[in-house]
Design an enzyme around this catalytic site. Structure first.
Site, mmCIF file in Angstrom:
data_model
loop_
_atom_site.group_PDB
_atom_site.id
_atom_site.type_symbol
_atom_site.label_atom_id
_atom_site.label_comp_id
_atom_site.label_asym_id
_atom_site.label_seq_id
_atom_site.Cartn_x
_atom_site.Cartn_y
_atom_site.Cartn_z
ATOM 1 N N CYS A 2 0.825 -1.210 0.000
ATOM 2 C CA CYS A 2 0.000 0.000 0.000
ATOM 3 C C CYS A 2 0.854 1.253 0.000
ATOM 4 C CB CYS A 2 -0.884 0.024 1.240
ATOM 5 S SG CYS A 2 -1.884 -1.441 1.427
ATOM 6 N N ARG A 27 5.201 0.104 -5.996
ATOM 7 C CA ARG A 27 5.174 -0.705 -4.778
ATOM 8 C C ARG A 27 4.223 -1.889 -4.912
ATOM 9 N NH1 ARG A 27 6.881 2.119 -0.079
ATOM 10 N NH2 ARG A 27 5.419 0.907 1.144
ATOM 11 N N TRP A 80 -3.050 -2.622 -1.485
ATOM 12 C CA TRP A 80 -2.687 -4.006 -1.827
ATOM 13 C C TRP A 80 -3.506 -4.859 -0.869
ATOM 14 C CZ3 TRP A 80 -0.243 -8.290 0.469
ATOM 15 C CH2 TRP A 80 0.273 -9.240 -0.399
ATOM 16 N N ASN A 106 -1.845 2.325 5.888
ATOM 17 C CA ASN A 106 -0.936 1.224 5.511
ATOM 18 C C ASN A 106 -0.690 0.395 6.761
ATOM 19 O OD1 ASN A 106 -0.665 2.370 3.021
ATOM 20 N ND2 ASN A 106 1.536 2.784 3.186
ATOM 21 N N GLY A 107 -0.578 -0.917 6.593
ATOM 22 C CA GLY A 107 -0.312 -1.787 7.741
ATOM 23 C C GLY A 107 -1.509 -2.698 7.988
ATOM 24 N N GLU A 484 18.237 -17.602 -6.946
ATOM 25 C CA GLU A 484 17.898 -16.240 -7.354
ATOM 26 C C GLU A 484 17.382 -16.234 -8.806
ATOM 27 O OE1 GLU A 484 17.218 -13.597 -6.079
ATOM 28 O OE2 GLU A 484 17.573 -12.010 -7.529
ATOM 29 N N LYS A 488 13.625 -15.042 -9.999
ATOM 30 C CA LYS A 488 13.432 -13.989 -11.006
ATOM 31 C C LYS A 488 12.497 -14.486 -12.105
ATOM 32 C CE LYS A 488 14.576 -10.991 -9.492
ATOM 33 N NZ LYS A 488 15.321 -10.949 -8.252
ATOM 34 N N GLU A 491 8.774 -15.054 -10.784
ATOM 35 C CA GLU A 491 7.992 -13.892 -10.332
ATOM 36 C C GLU A 491 7.602 -12.960 -11.466
ATOM 37 O OE1 GLU A 491 9.904 -11.218 -7.519
ATOM 38 O OE2 GLU A 491 11.843 -11.571 -8.434
ATOM 39 N N HIS A 507 16.792 -37.374 -6.172
ATOM 40 C CA HIS A 507 16.067 -37.897 -5.009
ATOM 41 C C HIS A 507 14.563 -37.622 -5.107
ATOM 42 C CE1 HIS A 507 19.731 -39.100 -3.025
ATOM 43 N NE2 HIS A 507 20.250 -37.911 -3.309
ATOM 44 N N LYS A 602 6.462 -4.176 -3.875
ATOM 45 C CA LYS A 602 7.881 -3.867 -3.748
ATOM 46 C C LYS A 602 8.330 -3.886 -2.293
ATOM 47 C CE LYS A 602 11.902 -2.608 -5.254
ATOM 48 N NZ LYS A 602 12.683 -3.732 -5.809
HETATM 49 C C1 F6R Z 1 12.485 -10.619 -5.501
HETATM 50 C C2 F6R Z 1 12.321 -9.568 -4.512
HETATM 51 C C3 F6R Z 1 11.875 -9.959 -3.146
HETATM 52 C C4 F6R Z 1 12.589 -9.130 -2.072
HETATM 53 C C5 F6R Z 1 12.004 -9.442 -0.683
HETATM 54 C C6 F6R Z 1 12.710 -8.686 0.415
HETATM 55 O O1 F6R Z 1 12.880 -10.112 -6.730
HETATM 56 O O2 F6R Z 1 12.515 -8.413 -4.789
HETATM 57 O O3 F6R Z 1 12.032 -11.324 -2.926
HETATM 58 O O4 F6R Z 1 13.955 -9.420 -2.117
HETATM 59 O O5 F6R Z 1 10.637 -9.116 -0.660
HETATM 60 O O6 F6R Z 1 12.554 -7.312 0.275
HETATM 61 P P1 F6R Z 1 13.525 -6.295 1.006
HETATM 62 O O7 F6R Z 1 14.874 -6.489 0.429
HETATM 63 O O8 F6R Z 1 12.950 -4.940 0.701
HETATM 64 O O9 F6R Z 1 13.477 -6.627 2.463
#
Ligand code: F6R
Length: 607
Positions: A2, A27, A80, A106-107, A484, A488, A491, A507, A602
């Site tokens: 949010c 975000r 959100w 927010n929250g 990683e 990527k 997502e 396994h 985000k």
């Molecule tokens: C993946 C991604 C998320 C963040 C995770 C932690 O591409 O961006 O997995 O890494 O939500 O977020 P931060 O780093 O803001 O604590």
């Protein structure tokens, strides 16, 4: 997640609010709304499910229907969904029963059910399914005519987290705000004050921001900002300067922020490494002295960065190390104490799971060192010390440059844990498995990998983007890169992807491998490469299409990307670059919303 925007001043509020919402769009959200105190003395509120564009259409429609949203004070929100579907009714702002209070939040209010039950028992009717609406109703119920006093009664009733922007019917032109465990920032100009949950929405107006702390409330009117502590005593706030390398969101000719941010990695890492000696203060060095255990803590990609650190520290410094998922940490009831160093990794510095794990570790007296990108964020403030990554504003939901800068700091810390603190602080190279001289080659190496992988990753994506499943393999530190890469891909392209330590496939998961299944391996550690190669062959024998990212030219896989020569422990920084590009091109070819993948946010400010 949010986003909150607020404005009071001399300008028309609606365009300022819409501008702010656009800056917060990255975000992640699924509905939006705003409320403006009109010159006629009423508060108009307009909300829409879906994109901000839908809200803009509603504003145009309102003007056509001769109820234009004009006025110079208002609040706005991108939601959100957590409690209740992403509908117009659940979108913020929410109003109290008679419209005395209009709020954005927010929250999460964790005790909202009990609060709602008791309000409903008193006959108050709710319009939405949200936890937020209870705050508006409580404010009206306890209203004394003095909003600050009313807040002092209501805020202690709320359990959970909140950043609040509030309009009061009897105080047109004023915005009230409050925060607990959810960020809220204020910017001031000569004749206006701005409120936002994220500096991105404020950069346009000021390079200096005031940050509300937990428990503080504020009153904004025109260019005047008054801040009070929880008990009502006035607080003098010192503005924080927003770092000059942070610019407002701008694609600079790129189609997507993610693609731009991938290209920004050499510079971001260079800036971060250059800042390390200055940030590695005596206080930080002290935290590293005589530690018995190192725990890296984070979520998602930040956790994977921590996994890299875990391999480096245990092997290089001989200190027991682990990487822990922040969301699982408290339930582990981990054996940590004042000789445990908790390295807390977070781009946003506001991730609720990470913050909550950090607070838990502090209760156990662990030493806490943050690796954080957003300056002044809650995690940065609550750690014993912080080292900032200098990635600048990262807009795409999927992290790229922030992750790369996190790794660069982790390398420096791993080197420090195995070497001479003083020499490292002076930038003098020391020995060990990760050397400063190797680390300082990273920006150029990343640039070289970007050049080498641009065309091959486009080609690989052409072959892979229609796949339903995809598996990533790696052993040891290469496994962290595989994780990683897999995150990527899934997502942003929505292709189902999983990463496995290469030896684990046989396994169980190998039963999913069939003709054409893409298997993408990362093979950079010579000690384990022969075994990973055997695991790749096992997949090929079952029809898999093999792809390999490696620094070993003797590997004969047809689809191979050869990385430049460097310390294999640093190669994890390089191998994720082509994997970012692969995910990007797959997502592009599948027509996905690359910068704002569905359901993602985000900054994840709920646990
Ligand atoms: C993946 C991604 C998320 C963040 C995770 C932690 O591409 O961006 O997995 O890494 O939500 O977020 P931060 O780093 O803001 O604590």
């Amino acid at each position: 997640m949010c986003g909150i925007m607020g404005y009071t001043g001399v300008e028309e509020a609606a365009p300022v609010l819409m501008d702010g919402l656009e800056a917060l769009e990255y975000r992640g959200y699924d509905s939006a709304g705003l409320a403006v105190c009109t010159e006629g003395g009423s508060i108009i509120h307009i909300r829409a499910a879906g994109r901000i564009m839908n809200l803009a259409d509603k504003l145009i429609q309102a003007a056509h229907e001769e109820v234009p949203v004009t006025g110079s004070c208002g609040i706005a929100h991108t939601r959100w969904a957590t409690h209740g579907a992403p509908t117009e009714e659940n979108a913020h702002p929410h109003r109290s029963a008679t419209g005395l209070y209009t709020i954005v939040h927010n929250g999460i209010i964790e005790n909202y059910e009990a609060l709602r039950d008791s309000l409903e028992a008193e006959g108050i009717e709710f319009e939405s399914e949200t936890d937020t609406e209870v705050i508006a109703q409580l404010l009206e119920k306890h209203d004394t005519g003095d909003v600050l006093e009313t807040l002092r009664t209501v805020l202690p009733l709320l359990e959970g987290s909140y950043a609040l922007g509030i309009l009061y019917y009897n105080a047109p032109g004023k915005i009230y705000c409050a925060r607990k465990s959810s960020p809220l920032l204020i910017a001031k100009t000569k004749d206006g004050a701005y409120l936002a949950s994220d500096a991105a929405a404020l950069l346009k107006y000021s390079r200096e921001i005031l940050r509300l702390e937990d428990g503080e409330v504020a009153e904004l009117e025109g260019g005047k900002v008054s801040v009070y502590a929880a008990d009502g005593t006035p607080v003098r706030k010192v503005p924080i300067a927003v770092a000059s390398h942070i610019s407002a969101a701008d694609k600079s000719g790129y189609t997507h922020f993610m693609r731009k941010e991938i290209d920004e990695q050499p510079e971001a890492v260079r800036r971060t490494l250059a800042s390390f000696p200055g940030q590695f203060t005596p206080q930080t060095q002290q935290l590293l002295k005589d530690v018995r255990r190192v725990v890296f803590l984070g979520c998602g990609s930040a956790y994977y960065a921590g996994l890299v650190g875990r391999y480096l520290v245990e092997e290089g410094a001989g200190i027991p190390a682990s990487a822990e998922l922040a969301s699982e940490f408290k339930a582990l009831n981990p054996a940590i104490d004042d000789r445990t160093l908790l390295i807390v990794i977070s781009q946003s510095g506001e991730t609720a799971d990470t913050l909550s794990a950090l607070r838990f570790a502090k209760q156990k007296r662990a030493r806490t060192l943050g690796i954080v990108n957003v300056e002044g964020s809650t995690i940065a403030q609550e750690c014993d010390a912080v080292i900032y990554t200098k990635a600048g504003l990262e807009v795409a939901v999927a992290t790229t440059k922030a992750y790369a800068t996190q790794l660069s700091i982790i390398y420096c810390l791993a080197a420090a844990l195995q070497g001479d603190y003083i020499l490292i602080r002076k930038g003098v190279p020391v020995g060990g498995i990760v050397k400063q001289s190797d680390i300082h080659r990273l920006p150029d190496l990343i640039g070289e990998v970007l050049r080498r992988s641009a065309q091959p990753m486009f080609e690989w994506a052409r072959a892979i983007h229609r796949a339903e499943h995809c598996y990533f393999l790696g052993r040891n530190i290469d496994y962290a890169a595989a994780l990683e890469g897999s995150l990527k891909l899934k997502e942003i392209s929505y292709i189902h992807a999983e990463a496995y330590p290469a030896g684990e496939l046989k396994h169980g998961t190998i039963s999913l491998v069939e003709e054409g299944t893409p298997i993408i391996s990362v093979c950079c550690r010579p000690e384990v490469t022969p075994k990973t190669r055997s695991n790749m062959e096992e997949c090929a024998a079952r029809g898999a299409a093999l792809y390999c990212i490696t620094n070993d030219n003797s590997i004969t896989v047809k689809n191979k990307l050869l990385l430049p020569r460097c310390n294999p422990l640093l190669a994890v920084s390089l191998s994720t670059i082509p994997l970012q590009l692969l995910a990007y091109h797959c997502a592009e070819m599948r027509g996905c919303a690359i910068d704002k993948p569905r359901n993602l946010a985000k900054s994840v400010t709920v646990e």
